[in-house]
Motif scaffolding. Structure first.
Motif, mmCIF file in Angstrom:
data_model
loop_
_atom_site.group_PDB
_atom_site.id
_atom_site.type_symbol
_atom_site.label_atom_id
_atom_site.label_comp_id
_atom_site.label_asym_id
_atom_site.label_seq_id
_atom_site.Cartn_x
_atom_site.Cartn_y
_atom_site.Cartn_z
ATOM 1 N N SER A 286 0.835 -1.213 0.000
ATOM 2 C CA SER A 286 0.000 0.000 0.000
ATOM 3 C C SER A 286 0.870 1.263 0.000
ATOM 4 C CB SER A 286 -0.944 -0.004 1.205
ATOM 5 O OG SER A 286 -0.212 -0.015 2.410
ATOM 6 N N GLN A 287 1.987 1.197 0.700
ATOM 7 C CA GLN A 287 2.887 2.359 0.674
ATOM 8 C C GLN A 287 3.425 2.592 -0.735
ATOM 9 O OE1 GLN A 287 5.507 0.872 3.738
ATOM 10 N NE2 GLN A 287 4.767 2.362 5.255
ATOM 11 N N LEU A 288 3.804 1.513 -1.374
ATOM 12 C CA LEU A 288 4.327 1.627 -2.732
ATOM 13 C C LEU A 288 3.249 2.171 -3.677
ATOM 14 C CD1 LEU A 288 6.815 1.131 -4.489
ATOM 15 C CD2 LEU A 288 5.940 -1.153 -4.934
ATOM 16 N N GLU A 289 2.044 1.706 -3.515
ATOM 17 C CA GLU A 289 0.943 2.194 -4.356
ATOM 18 C C GLU A 289 0.715 3.690 -4.139
ATOM 19 O OE1 GLU A 289 -1.424 -2.084 -4.215
ATOM 20 O OE2 GLU A 289 -2.176 -0.373 -3.068
ATOM 21 N N ARG B 195 8.427 5.927 3.664
ATOM 22 C CA ARG B 195 7.381 5.573 4.634
ATOM 23 C C ARG B 195 6.699 6.851 5.143
ATOM 24 N NH1 ARG B 195 10.719 0.772 7.639
ATOM 25 N NH2 ARG B 195 9.855 -0.920 6.411
ATOM 26 N N THR B 196 7.526 7.837 5.429
ATOM 27 C CA THR B 196 6.984 9.125 5.877
ATOM 28 C C THR B 196 6.070 9.708 4.817
ATOM 29 O OG1 THR B 196 8.945 9.559 7.203
ATOM 30 C CG2 THR B 196 7.622 11.484 6.573
ATOM 31 N N THR B 197 6.512 9.635 3.573
ATOM 32 C CA THR B 197 5.743 10.218 2.471
ATOM 33 C C THR B 197 4.380 9.537 2.345
ATOM 34 O OG1 THR B 197 7.810 10.684 1.311
ATOM 35 C CG2 THR B 197 5.788 10.731 -0.009
ATOM 36 N N ALA B 198 4.400 8.217 2.323
ATOM 37 C CA ALA B 198 3.126 7.483 2.190
ATOM 38 C C ALA B 198 2.218 7.781 3.375
ATOM 39 C CB ALA B 198 3.405 5.991 2.076
ATOM 40 N N ALA C 196 -7.693 8.802 3.745
ATOM 41 C CA ALA C 196 -7.962 7.501 3.118
ATOM 42 C C ALA C 196 -6.659 7.056 2.448
ATOM 43 C CB ALA C 196 -9.062 7.629 2.071
ATOM 44 N N ARG C 197 -6.723 5.878 1.850
ATOM 45 C CA ARG C 197 -5.557 5.480 1.059
ATOM 46 C C ARG C 197 -5.387 6.472 -0.081
ATOM 47 N NH1 ARG C 197 -4.631 0.012 0.356
ATOM 48 N NH2 ARG C 197 -3.386 0.603 -1.455
ATOM 49 N N PHE C 198 -4.267 7.117 -0.153
ATOM 50 C CA PHE C 198 -4.040 8.126 -1.186
ATOM 51 C C PHE C 198 -4.244 7.519 -2.567
ATOM 52 C CE2 PHE C 198 -1.192 10.469 -4.085
ATOM 53 C CZ PHE C 198 -1.667 11.754 -3.900
#
Lengths: 532, 193
Positions: free
Chosen positions: B53-56, B99-102, B111-113
């Motif tokens: 999810s972070q990568l997405e 990680r900070t960015t996500a 929500a999930r960006f």
């Protein structure tokens, strides 16, 4: 371990020397400080290079440690490579002969010193070096010294931007000519034609000549040459007769080994050759081996360089090939070099920012960013100038006992200045290049700061007088009967041209001398010459 | 959680509304080459890195920064490749940064960006000025100022640079071959077609 000839370094000089001796049936062991870079890894190296990494970086921490002093810090980082192939792994492949005048600065202009050999002495060796490396070119340089043999490969065509430069230069009376390349304009010697990969410092196809491809495997294939990698020579030891008896070397585990031989050849770069001589000080040679003249490490030279760039209204299509195809040696030859230093003009095929750089500097995002990159890319042209640096005793490689390398040996210390003569030459060069760029209608013409080519020259100069030189015309140390010092360290002057082809020619010539010494009957003839 | 590079690419493509199988079956030179590379890497476990999810989120963020519309699966792969390389090298710096960015993106979105459509993502980025790496001294950086500063000054230029250094960036200027991709030797002698 024993050999007839022990060679320290498997770069341009050492690799060529190894093949030249091995093909004559002389048993050679090459001690190479760096690793063997597997050709199959070149694609991976290209990816690293494109990301701004140095795939040729020395794996052992601290092995390349050095210090600088003097008003101009000459940085070695990225300007030399350890490993089988040495600096030919990352060289640009520009394979120019020196001009006949370059060997006679004292006689012709009253400056610096003459070489103890002439262009004519080297002509045949140049031809052999060009044949082995596969040099592409054509004799269209009006100032070139006469050649006894044509270039073995046809030249690379001029680029689109070379045509723009040519049209601007003609009215100014400046002639462009092809830049000889040690890379395949057509398939040659089992290596493919260049495919314009644009990463010549890591050639993924092997079209660019490097001695890990052109010489070392062929030397090993004779059965007479062995290359020991990751073997750093720490010092040379003498026997009672005053000759070198052993090279003491260590692998990364730091365990010391000895290699005995009849003849020893130092074939590192100008910095490491001098350093190893200084590290080999003894009771007989307290100032360093082969250093009774006190000149080991002295007269260090490079090629001071600057780039001039300007912005064109139209797209000039840079970054489609990784090397330059046009140059002018007009100002390296046709001038009174007593007062006007020689310089060479290289017409760049890639200048200005890449899409990544434009994007990074734009401050834009989204659609505006994409438009900015599209509009800004491809408008820059550039000329690189290299100036001849005269030998100056103050430019020195010495040892810094306060800084140690991986093996605990003192690091090399570089004391370096760029004198008035060279700075005036750069000013002249800047003026000429600006004239060309302005004639092309370019705007925003600017010059970079002072830089240097990855050429280290001098430090064990050649000469006939043991009081004023370190090696003789055969590149044998004056003071040590079985020690040869090859590479650009033996150059007397630097010329404005890159040194590698001359390093190669001198290596071929030195091999002939060594072979004649070890096999007097053979007189250096070829018994089983492999294809180049 | 152990992820493979292949599963990451497929996951990102699926999350962004593409047929995942198409990512690795695209016809044509670059896509084919990318597919081959992906297939070779499929068996290699990725280093402990970002979650899917972070990568997405990061790819969805970069998509707004670098382009003028939806990116192709191949372009996304270049971004995944860049982020993956960054987060597996550099001693953990980029892993932490991303990680900070996500995390910031999800917090600001509520929500999930990556679940937002392109226009919604663009609006969010504009509202919080997450497009600009230049931060004025007195600028109000919103509810998470420290993270916002880090994202704007570090992550934004890195994502933009990663994209424009890739084949996708060279394609923007019309180059199909560029430093690192071999081509036709005669090409350099005439204007680009």
């Amino acid at each position: 371990m024993e050999a007839e000839v022990a060679i320290v370094g498997a770069g341009a000089a050492g690799g060529i020397l190894a093949l030249e001796l091995a093909r004559r049936g002389i048993r050679v062991v090459v001690l190479e400080s760096g690793p063997r870079h597997d050709f199959a890894r070149r694609p991976e190296y290209v990816r690293r290079y494109v990301r701004g990494e140095s795939p040729w970086a020395t794996p052992l921490p601290g092995l390349d440690r050095y210090t600088v002093g003097g008003p101009v810090p000459y940085q070695l980082g990225g300007r030399r490579a350890r490993g089988v192939g040495g600096s030919t792994l990352h060289w640009e492949g520009h394979a120019l002969r020196l001009h006949a005048n370059d060997f006679r600065l004292k006689s012709l202009y009253g400056i610096a010193d003459d070489w103890p050999i002439s262009y004519q002495d080297l002509d045949g060796y140049y031809a052999e070096a060009e044949r082995m490396l596969g040099v592409a070119g054509v004799a269209d340089e009006p100032w070139a010294a006469p050649r006894s043999a044509p270039f073995p490969l046809p030249p690379f065509s001029f680029s689109y931007s070379d045509g723009l430069f040519t049209r601007a230069c003609q009215p100014l009376g400046i002639a462009l000519h092809h830049l000889p390349q040690a890379r395949n304009s057509v398939a040659y010697a089992g290596r493919p034609q260049c495919r314009a990969c644009g990463t010549c410092q890591v050639c993924p196809t092997g079209a660019k000549a490097s001695v890990d491809l052109t010489h070392v495997p062929q030397a090993e294939a004779t059965g007479y040459a062995q290359v020991v990698t990751e073997a750093t020579v720490l010092r040379l030891e003498l026997d009672r007769s005053g000759g070198v008896s052993a090279a003491v070397y260590a692998k990364p585990d730091k365990v010391q080994h000895r290699l005995n031989a009849r003849v020893f050849v130092l074939a590192g770069g100008a910095v490491e050759n001098a350093r190893l001589l200084l590290l080999s000080a003894s009771r007989e040679f307290p100032g360093g081996l082969a250093n009774r003249s006190g000149l080991v490490g002295k007269f260090f030279m490079s090629h001071p360089s600057i780039d001039l760039t300007g912005r064109a209204r139209e797209n000039v299509y840079p970054y489609r090939i990784g090397f330059s195809t046009a140059m002018s040696r007009q100002f390296a030859i046709e001038r009174d070099r007593a007062t006007h230093g020689a310089f060479l003009l290289e017409f760049l095929n890639s200048a200005g920012p890449t899409p990544e750089r434009i994007a990074g500097a734009s401050g834009q995002w989204g659609e505006a960013l994409r438009t900015r990159v599209r509009e800004e890319f491809g408008h820059w042209l550039g000329i690189r100038v290299y100036a001849e640096q005269l030998p100056d005793r103050i430019n020195t490689i010495s040892l810094n006992a306060n800084v140690r390398d991986y093996f605990g040996s003192p690091a090399p210390h570089i004391h370096y200045i760029v004198g008035k003569y060279e700075r005036k030459a750069l000013d002249d060069a800047k003026e000429v290049a600006q004239k060309i760029l302005m004639a092309m209608g370019l705007t925003d013409v600017r010059s970079t700061g002072l830089s240097f080519a990855a050429h280290q020259i001098g430090t064990h100069r050649m000469g006939t007088d043991p009081g004023t030189s370190v090696v003789d015309v055969a590149l044998k140390a004056h003071d040590v009967p079985n020690l040869y010092l090859v590479g650009s360290g033996c150059f007397v002057t630097a010329s404005a041209s890159p040194p590698t082809l001359t390093i190669a020619a001198l290596a071929v010539r030195a091999a002939e001398h060594i072979a004649a010494r070890l096999r007097p009957a053979s007189r250096g003839d070829s018994t089983a010459h492999p294809a180049a | 959680m152990t992820l493979t590079r292949r599963s990451l690419i497929l996951g990102v493509a699926a999350a962004l509304g593409f047929n995942p199988s198409g990512v690795l079956r695209s016809p044509g030179g670059r896509a084919h080459a990318a597919a081959t590379a992906s297939a070779q890497l499929a068996a290699e476990p990725a280093a402990a890195a970002l979650s899917r999810s972070q990568l997405e989120d990061l790819v969805a963020f970069a998509e707004v920064l670098v382009g003028d519309g939806p990116l192709s699966p191949v372009e996304r792969e270049y971004l995944v490749d860049h982020i993956e390389r960054r987060t597996t090298q550099g001693g953990g710096y980029y892993l932490e940064l991303y990680r900070t960015t996500a995390g910031l993106l999800d917090s600001l979105a509520g929500a999930r960006f990556s679940s937002l459509d392109l226009a919604q993502r663009g609006a969010l980025i504009t509202r919080h000025r997450l497009f600009s790496s230049a931060v004025r001294p007195e600028e109000n950086l919103g509810p998470f100022p420290k993270k916002a500063r880090e994202v704007r000054t570090r992550a934004v230029p890195d994502l933009i640079g990663g994209y424009y250094a890739s084949p996708a960036g060279w394609a923007v200027v019309g180059y199909g071959a560029f430093p690192g991709k071999c081509g036709d030797l005669a090409r350099y002698t005439s204007p680009e077609r």
